[in-house]
Design an enzyme around this catalytic site. Structure first.
Site, PDB file in Angstrom:
ATOM      1  N   LYS A   1       0.834  -1.198   0.000  1.00  0.00           N
ATOM      2  CA  LYS A   1       0.000   0.000   0.000  1.00  0.00           C
ATOM      3  C   LYS A   1       0.880   1.264   0.000  1.00  0.00           C
ATOM      4  CE  LYS A   1      -3.881  -2.236   2.439  1.00  0.00           C
ATOM      5  NZ  LYS A   1      -4.706  -2.262   3.675  1.00  0.00           N
TER       6      LYS A   1
ATOM      7  N   TYR B   1     -12.295  -3.757  -3.523  1.00  0.00           N
ATOM      8  CA  TYR B   1     -12.815  -4.048  -2.186  1.00  0.00           C
ATOM      9  C   TYR B   1     -14.271  -4.524  -2.193  1.00  0.00           C
ATOM     10  CZ  TYR B   1      -8.576  -2.634   0.218  1.00  0.00           C
ATOM     11  OH  TYR B   1      -7.286  -2.577   0.674  1.00  0.00           O
TER      12      TYR B   1
ATOM     13  N   ASN C   1      -1.819  -0.235   7.293  1.00  0.00           N
ATOM     14  CA  ASN C   1      -1.183  -1.497   7.679  1.00  0.00           C
ATOM     15  C   ASN C   1      -0.298  -2.082   6.572  1.00  0.00           C
ATOM     16  OD1 ASN C   1      -3.219  -2.259   5.967  1.00  0.00           O
ATOM     17  ND2 ASN C   1      -4.454  -3.280   7.534  1.00  0.00           N
TER      18      ASN C   1
ATOM     19  N   HIS D   1      -1.938  -5.200   1.445  1.00  0.00           N
ATOM     20  CA  HIS D   1      -3.165  -5.968   1.225  1.00  0.00           C
ATOM     21  C   HIS D   1      -2.771  -7.369   0.812  1.00  0.00           C
ATOM     22  CE1 HIS D   1      -6.941  -7.473  -0.309  1.00  0.00           C
ATOM     23  NE2 HIS D   1      -6.261  -7.902  -1.356  1.00  0.00           N
TER      24      HIS D   1
ATOM     25  N   GLU E   1      -9.405 -10.961  -7.585  1.00  0.00           N
ATOM     26  CA  GLU E   1      -8.542  -9.781  -7.472  1.00  0.00           C
ATOM     27  C   GLU E   1      -7.446  -9.797  -8.537  1.00  0.00           C
ATOM     28  OE1 GLU E   1      -9.040  -9.203  -2.616  1.00  0.00           O
ATOM     29  OE2 GLU E   1      -7.102  -9.752  -3.449  1.00  0.00           O
TER      30      GLU E   1
HETATM   31  P1  GDP Z   1      -7.419  -7.101   5.600  1.00  0.00           P
HETATM   32  O1  GDP Z   1      -7.910  -8.227   4.739  1.00  0.00           O
HETATM   33  O2  GDP Z   1      -6.671  -7.588   6.823  1.00  0.00           O
HETATM   34  O3  GDP Z   1      -6.631  -6.059   4.865  1.00  0.00           O
HETATM   35  O4  GDP Z   1      -8.695  -6.367   6.192  1.00  0.00           O
HETATM   36  P2  GDP Z   1     -10.125  -6.041   5.541  1.00  0.00           P
HETATM   37  O5  GDP Z   1     -10.297  -6.693   4.218  1.00  0.00           O
HETATM   38  O6  GDP Z   1     -11.145  -6.374   6.587  1.00  0.00           O
HETATM   39  O7  GDP Z   1     -10.112  -4.457   5.394  1.00  0.00           O
HETATM   40  C1  GDP Z   1      -9.430  -3.837   4.354  1.00  0.00           C
HETATM   41  C2  GDP Z   1      -8.631  -2.663   4.872  1.00  0.00           C
HETATM   42  O8  GDP Z   1      -9.516  -1.631   5.346  1.00  0.00           O
HETATM   43  C3  GDP Z   1      -7.732  -2.956   6.074  1.00  0.00           C
HETATM   44  O9  GDP Z   1      -6.496  -3.528   5.702  1.00  0.00           O
HETATM   45  C4  GDP Z   1      -7.589  -1.586   6.676  1.00  0.00           C
HETATM   46  O10 GDP Z   1      -6.655  -0.796   5.955  1.00  0.00           O
HETATM   47  C5  GDP Z   1      -8.964  -0.968   6.477  1.00  0.00           C
HETATM   48  N1  GDP Z   1      -9.928  -1.201   7.550  1.00  0.00           N
HETATM   49  C6  GDP Z   1     -10.653  -2.329   7.705  1.00  0.00           C
HETATM   50  N2  GDP Z   1     -11.517  -2.207   8.732  1.00  0.00           N
HETATM   51  C7  GDP Z   1     -11.359  -0.968   9.232  1.00  0.00           C
HETATM   52  C8  GDP Z   1     -12.009  -0.241  10.309  1.00  0.00           C
HETATM   53  O11 GDP Z   1     -12.916  -0.725  10.978  1.00  0.00           O
HETATM   54  N3  GDP Z   1     -11.602   1.001  10.551  1.00  0.00           N
HETATM   55  C9  GDP Z   1     -10.644   1.567   9.830  1.00  0.00           C
HETATM   56  N4  GDP Z   1     -10.310   2.820  10.154  1.00  0.00           N
HETATM   57  N5  GDP Z   1     -10.007   0.950   8.803  1.00  0.00           N
HETATM   58  C10 GDP Z   1     -10.349  -0.320   8.495  1.00  0.00           C
HETATM   59 MG    MG Z   2      -9.339  -8.243   3.182  1.00  0.00          MG
END
Ligand code: GDP
Ligand code: MG
Length: 201
Positions: free
Chosen positions: A14, A54, A156, A159, A170
């Site tokens: 990212k 997403y 973080n 992805h 994807e």
């Molecule tokens: P990943 O698969 O671990 O990357 O997590 P997800 O697919 O659930 O979410 C995608 C990305 O959205 C995450 O890597 C974070 O950058 C962001 N994100 C997800 N959930 C939250 C949330 O509840 N709050 C905030 N501020 N950011 C979030």
């Molecule tokens: Mg994810």
């Protein structure tokens, strides 16, 4: 079904990962597992592509919201919101800004259980509680709380596809079929060959 050693997954470094100058460190961690890099490119993404990325899984918006609320409960805190769909939509909107804020690197890695191995090395979504030794656990400091306070997505670094099905969709979104290179690494003989033939002279 293709052989298990052919499983593929998508990794994105990212914009914060690029800006933290962690490209080499991040690639090293995936590379040393024995997984094989079969495609790589650097670009500045369009907002629309990030939205598509997403929302490949139509359940994602709700799941993200639920995961976020649960993260507060696990810490004995009350989440600042209660409607998972609302949270999910807000995260999606903020992600579009974050993921288009600078260059990103997209990579496809291939090997046995590529999706699971890459998720393990990447670590959980929230760096505050990502395991020590994972990329998210070792190289950054973000948390749901600070991100929510400032109304931005958690930064973080990476992805990584969550499931094989998600990975396939994807990869198809970001890469043309002919951009996925079909080649062999010599070490695959040691990783996958049934008899480890050809070691002894
Ligand atoms: P990943 O698969 O671990 O990357 O997590 P997800 O697919 O659930 O979410 C995608 C990305 O959205 C995450 O890597 C974070 O950058 C962001 N994100 C997800 N959930 C939250 C949330 O509840 N709050 C905030 N501020 N950011 C979030
Ligand atoms: Mg994810």
């Amino acid at each position: 079904m293709s052989h298990p050693k052919k499983e593929q997954t998508l990794i994105i470094i990212k914009p914060d990962g690029i800006q933290r100058t962690l490209i080499g460190e991040i690639i090293k961690r995936y590379e040393r597992t024995g997984l094989k890099l079969i495609a790589l490119k650097m670009l500045i993404a369009k907002t629309e592509t990030i939205r598509k990325h997403y929302t490949i899984d139509p359940e994602w918006i709700i799941k993200v919201g639920e995961k976020s609320i649960l993260s507060y409960e696990k810490k004995g805190l009350k989440a600042p919101y209660s409607d998972p769909e609302k949270v999910g939509n807000k995260v999606l909107k903020n992600l579009q800004g974050y993921m288009t804020s600078g260059p990103i690197i997209l990579m496809v890695w291939e090997g046995n259980q590529a999706v699971g191995i890459v998720r393990k090395i990447t670590g959980g979504t929230e760096p505050l509680v990502s395991d020590v030794g994972t990329i998210r656990g070792d190289f950054t400091v973000d948390s749901y709380q600070i991100a929510d306070t400032d109304d931005r997505p958690i930064r973080n670094l990476i992805h990584a596809s969550g499931t094989v099905d998600e990975a396939q969709k994807e990869i198809a979104l970001w890469f043309l079929k002919e951009e996925l290179l079909n080649y062999r690494l010599i070490q695959e003989q040691i990783l996958y060959d049934v008899n480890m033939d050809g070691v002894k002279e």
